[in-house]
Design a protein around this motif. Sequence first.
Motif: not given
Ligand SMILES: Nc1ccn([C@H]2C[C@H](O)[C@@H](COP(=O)(O)O)O2)c(=O)n1
Length: 247
Positions: A71-72, A75-76, A97-99, A124-125, A127, A131, A167, A169, A178
Motif C-alpha cells: 500500500a505504501g 501511494l508513493r 498519517e493514514i490516507v 502495510g494494509f 492500517r 481501511n 523517503r 517519512d 507513525r
Molecule cells: N494503508 C496505508 C498504508 C500506507 N499509508 C501511508 C502512510 C504510511 O506512513 C506511508 C508509508 O507506508 P509503508 O511504506 O510504511 O507501508 O504510506 C497509508 O496511508 N495507508
Amino acid sequence: MFLKLFQRGKTGEASDLESNEESDDERQGSEKRLKGSAAFSKSHDPGGPGSGKGTQCANIVKHFGYSHFSAGDLLRAERDSGSENGTMIKNMIKKGEIVPSEVTIKLLQRAMEEDGNDKFLIDGFPRNEENRAAFESVTEIEPEFVLFFDCPEEEMEKRVLNRNQNRDDDNIETIRNRFKVYMESSLPVIEYYNSKGKVHKIDAAKPIDQVFEAVKEVFSSHEDRMSTRNCASISRSPICGNETVAA
Ligand SMILES: Nc1ccn([C@H]2C[C@H](O)[C@@H](COP(=O)(O)O)O2)c(=O)n1
Ligand SMILES: Nc1ncnc2c1ncn2[C@@H]1O[C@H](COP(=O)(O)OP(=O)(O)OP(=O)(O)O)[C@@H](O)[C@H]1O
C-alpha cells in the motif's frame, strides 16, 4: 491482485497472538476469502515501520511465487504521478498519517486487477479499522492469514533511520508519529484478525535470514493446506487453484 477463494474464517475468541491455528472443519465454510495469502505484516507495540515487511515480502515473492502489493509503494507512486490526490497523499505520508481508505483501496484494486496471479500479499494494509472494513466491504475479500512482525521500537527506529531510500517519512519526527498512529489505529486491526484466528506472530528482531525461516514455516504450512483444499475443490468446481473456487 488477488483473488478469491470461498471459505469461512475462524470466529473463535481472541486468545494471545501466538496460538491461532484453524481446524480443518473451521476452514470448510462458504465465506469469501483471499486465496492463499496476505501479509498485513505489522510489528510489536508500538511497532510497524521498519519491522522488515517489505524485505520479507520480497523473499516470499521469490520463494513462493506470490505477487506483492505494498500500500505504501502504491501511494508513493500515485503521489509522484501528478494525480489530483498527489498533494494530499504527500502531506499525509510526510506527517505519518493514514490516507483515506477510498484512495488506497482504489490503488490496491487496480493493482490486483492488472495482476494475473491468484496468490498475493498485501503489505502495510489495512492500517486502521476504516481501511479494513472498507476493503472487505468493497472487495468482499478477507485475508487468509496475517503476519504480525514483532520488533522492538528501538530496533525499528534504527532500521528506518539507516534505510537510506530517500523517503521523506524516514525522519525521527515522522517515525515517532507513525509509531503513535500504529498503536492507536493499526494494532486494533491486528487484534481483530487475531480474534478470528488469522494472526501468526513472527519475531522480526532477528537477522533477515532467520526471520525468513519463520515466515517460510507459515507459508509452507498454508501452501500445503491450500493444495489439499484446491484438490478437494476440483470435483465441485471447474476452476481450481485460480480465481474463484466454490467450496
Ligand atoms: N494503508 C496505508 C498504508 C500506507 N499509508 C501511508 C502512510 C504510511 O506512513 C506511508 C508509508 O507506508 P509503508 O511504506 O510504511 O507501508 O504510506 C497509508 O496511508 N495507508
Ligand atoms: N531482520 C532485519 N534485521 C536487520 N535489518 C533489517 C531486517 N529486516 C529489514 N531490515 C532493514 O531495515 C530496513 C527497513 O526494512 P523494510 O523496508 O523491509 O521495513 P518495512 O517494515 O517494510 O518498513 P516500512 O513500513 O517503513 O515501509 C531496510 O533497510 C532493511 O534492509
